[in-house]
Design a protein around this motif. Structure first.
Motif, mmCIF file in Angstrom:
data_model
loop_
_atom_site.group_PDB
_atom_site.id
_atom_site.type_symbol
_atom_site.label_atom_id
_atom_site.label_comp_id
_atom_site.label_asym_id
_atom_site.label_seq_id
_atom_site.Cartn_x
_atom_site.Cartn_y
_atom_site.Cartn_z
ATOM 1 N N LEU A 101 16.619 24.159 62.026
ATOM 2 C CA LEU A 101 18.069 24.332 62.035
ATOM 3 C C LEU A 101 18.597 24.063 63.442
ATOM 4 C CD1 LEU A 101 20.416 25.228 60.165
ATOM 5 C CD2 LEU A 101 20.119 27.526 61.107
ATOM 6 N N PRO A 102 19.449 23.048 63.641
ATOM 7 C CA PRO A 102 19.940 22.750 65.004
ATOM 8 C C PRO A 102 20.852 23.850 65.516
ATOM 9 C CG PRO A 102 21.055 21.383 63.388
ATOM 10 C CD PRO A 102 19.982 22.106 62.647
ATOM 11 N N VAL A 103 20.647 24.208 66.761
ATOM 12 C CA VAL A 103 21.417 25.273 67.401
ATOM 13 C C VAL A 103 22.228 24.739 68.578
ATOM 14 C CG1 VAL A 103 21.249 27.471 68.628
ATOM 15 C CG2 VAL A 103 19.780 27.035 66.667
ATOM 16 N N CYS A 104 21.660 23.814 69.341
ATOM 17 C CA CYS A 104 22.339 23.298 70.542
ATOM 18 C C CYS A 104 21.941 21.850 70.749
ATOM 19 C CB CYS A 104 21.978 24.147 71.766
ATOM 20 S SG CYS A 104 22.659 23.542 73.323
ATOM 21 N N ASP A 105 22.932 21.033 71.066
ATOM 22 C CA ASP A 105 22.722 19.630 71.444
ATOM 23 C C ASP A 105 23.169 19.459 72.885
ATOM 24 O OD1 ASP A 105 21.718 18.985 69.021
ATOM 25 O OD2 ASP A 105 23.461 17.895 68.279
ATOM 26 N N LEU A 106 22.227 19.144 73.758
ATOM 27 C CA LEU A 106 22.519 18.940 75.177
ATOM 28 C C LEU A 106 22.468 17.452 75.476
ATOM 29 C CD1 LEU A 106 23.003 20.096 78.025
ATOM 30 C CD2 LEU A 106 20.515 20.160 78.303
ATOM 31 N N GLN A 107 23.570 16.930 75.964
ATOM 32 C CA GLN A 107 23.648 15.515 76.305
ATOM 33 C C GLN A 107 23.694 15.367 77.824
ATOM 34 O OE1 GLN A 107 26.874 11.907 75.794
ATOM 35 N NE2 GLN A 107 26.505 13.213 74.007
ATOM 36 N N LEU A 108 22.782 14.569 78.348
ATOM 37 C CA LEU A 108 22.683 14.323 79.789
ATOM 38 C C LEU A 108 23.174 12.909 80.076
ATOM 39 C CD1 LEU A 108 19.131 15.810 80.395
ATOM 40 C CD2 LEU A 108 21.314 16.976 80.595
ATOM 41 N N ARG A 109 23.968 12.776 81.125
ATOM 42 C CA ARG A 109 24.531 11.473 81.496
ATOM 43 C C ARG A 109 24.288 11.218 82.974
ATOM 44 N NH1 ARG A 109 30.376 10.669 78.433
ATOM 45 N NH2 ARG A 109 29.664 11.158 76.319
ATOM 46 N N SER A 110 23.960 9.970 83.276
ATOM 47 C CA SER A 110 23.735 9.584 84.664
ATOM 48 C C SER A 110 23.849 8.073 84.774
ATOM 49 C CB SER A 110 22.371 10.065 85.161
ATOM 50 O OG SER A 110 22.156 9.668 86.501
ATOM 51 N N TYR A 111 23.979 7.596 86.015
ATOM 52 C CA TYR A 111 24.050 6.158 86.280
ATOM 53 C C TYR A 111 22.697 5.573 86.671
ATOM 54 C CZ TYR A 111 29.022 7.277 86.486
ATOM 55 O OH TYR A 111 30.284 7.721 86.188
ATOM 56 N N ARG B 152 30.002 -0.716 85.254
ATOM 57 C CA ARG B 152 29.390 0.602 85.387
ATOM 58 C C ARG B 152 28.705 0.955 84.068
ATOM 59 N NH1 ARG B 152 33.155 5.587 86.875
ATOM 60 N NH2 ARG B 152 33.843 5.260 84.725
ATOM 61 N N ILE B 153 27.406 1.265 84.136
ATOM 62 C CA ILE B 153 26.603 1.569 82.961
ATOM 63 C C ILE B 153 26.217 3.052 83.027
ATOM 64 C CG2 ILE B 153 24.484 1.060 81.688
ATOM 65 C CD1 ILE B 153 24.588 -1.751 82.826
ATOM 66 N N THR B 154 26.562 3.798 81.979
ATOM 67 C CA THR B 154 26.237 5.215 81.875
ATOM 68 C C THR B 154 25.076 5.383 80.904
ATOM 69 O OG1 THR B 154 28.565 5.770 82.236
ATOM 70 C CG2 THR B 154 27.136 7.504 81.404
ATOM 71 N N VAL C 228 23.577 13.923 87.707
ATOM 72 C CA VAL C 228 23.357 14.113 86.265
ATOM 73 C C VAL C 228 24.423 15.068 85.741
ATOM 74 C CG1 VAL C 228 21.752 14.868 84.482
ATOM 75 C CG2 VAL C 228 20.885 13.749 86.528
ATOM 76 N N GLY C 229 25.179 14.617 84.729
ATOM 77 C CA GLY C 229 26.170 15.447 84.074
ATOM 78 C C GLY C 229 25.638 15.999 82.767
ATOM 79 N N MET C 230 26.162 17.166 82.358
ATOM 80 C CA MET C 230 25.699 17.839 81.149
ATOM 81 C C MET C 230 26.874 18.133 80.223
ATOM 82 S SD MET C 230 22.865 20.550 82.582
ATOM 83 C CE MET C 230 23.973 21.213 83.830
#
Length: 235
Positions: free
Chosen positions: A76-86, A140-142, A172-174
């Motif tokens: 059962l999914p509880v949390c989705d963490l998305q990380l972003r960076s260049y 710019r590529i993310t 790194v962004g979250m």
């Protein structure tokens, strides 16, 4: 004298070649040509070499191995963490750090899953007037990675996110999406907690509502003839 010395040196060189007997790899097909590039050792060989000389703790040895994971029971999914960076190095490093932190908090984790890249492009003219055709392009590529928590306790998930925010990596962004699940009798529990909520919010809710003098039904002309509008009429 000089010619005799050179002849003696050449003779000594020939004798040394006979004694050493250097094999010729090109003429001998059984001896393959050795590569000039150094061979890269595997992590198991490196740890074995270090273990002979020094004694490393298991926490240090775990850095050179794959992160451990908990197995989800229900999925059962509880949390989705998305990380972003260049940059790839930063997002991959922090994703590995998040997976290792989830294991020690007893959270089943899946990922990191690479998401589609976000590509942004801009075209800016370098000059104006007759030089308007001289333009410059920017791109710019993310890069994105998805780490998903399944069957986790909400308090443990909040502690995991707080730990990642505390030790955030530069560049790194979250972004986290959290789902909280409750039992089917959630309506009864909300009705039981209503009196306590009214006590805590009573002082704040008292400031909302209509004025007492506006509760009486009056006609439009009666309202305009009121003392409140008498001063405004003379203006």
């Amino acid at each position: 004298m000089f010619a005799n010395k050179t002849r003696s040196l050449l003779g000594a060189g020939k004798n040394l070649r006979k004694l050493i007997a250097i094999p010729n790899s090109r003429s001998d097909p059984t001896n393959p040509e050795p590569s000039s590039e150094p061979r890269v050792k595997e992590w198991a060989e490196r740890l074995g070499a270090l273990g002979k000389d020094t004694r490393l703790p298991r926490s240090v040895q775990a850095i050179y191995m794959r992160p451990l994971r908990r197995k989800a029971e229900y999925g059962l999914p509880v949390c989705d963490l998305q990380l972003r960076s260049y940059t790839v190095e930063n997002v991959e490093f922090f994703a590995d750090f998040a997976v290792r932190a989830a294991y020690y908090l007893n959270l089943p984790v899946s990922g990191p899953v690479p998401l589609p890249r976000i590509v942004e492009r801009w075209t800016v003219p370098r000059s104006n007037f007759v030089h308007k055709k001289s333009q410059e392009n920017f791109e710019r590529i993310t890069l994105r990675r998805l780490v998903q928590i399944k069957d986790g306790n909400p308090k443990a998930v909040q502690a995991w996110l707080a730990f990642l925010r505390k030790h955030a990596f530069y560049g790194v962004g979250m972004k986290a999406n959290i789902w909280e699940h409750d039992s089917l009798d959630v309506g009864k529990s909300m009705d039981e907690s209503l009196p306590e909520i009214e006590k805590t919010l009573g002082s704040h809710l008292a400031q909302f509502g209509q004025r007492k003098d506006n509760s009486i039904e009056q006609k439009m002309f009666d309202t305009l003839d009121n003392d409140r509008f008498a001063e405004r009429k003379n203006l």
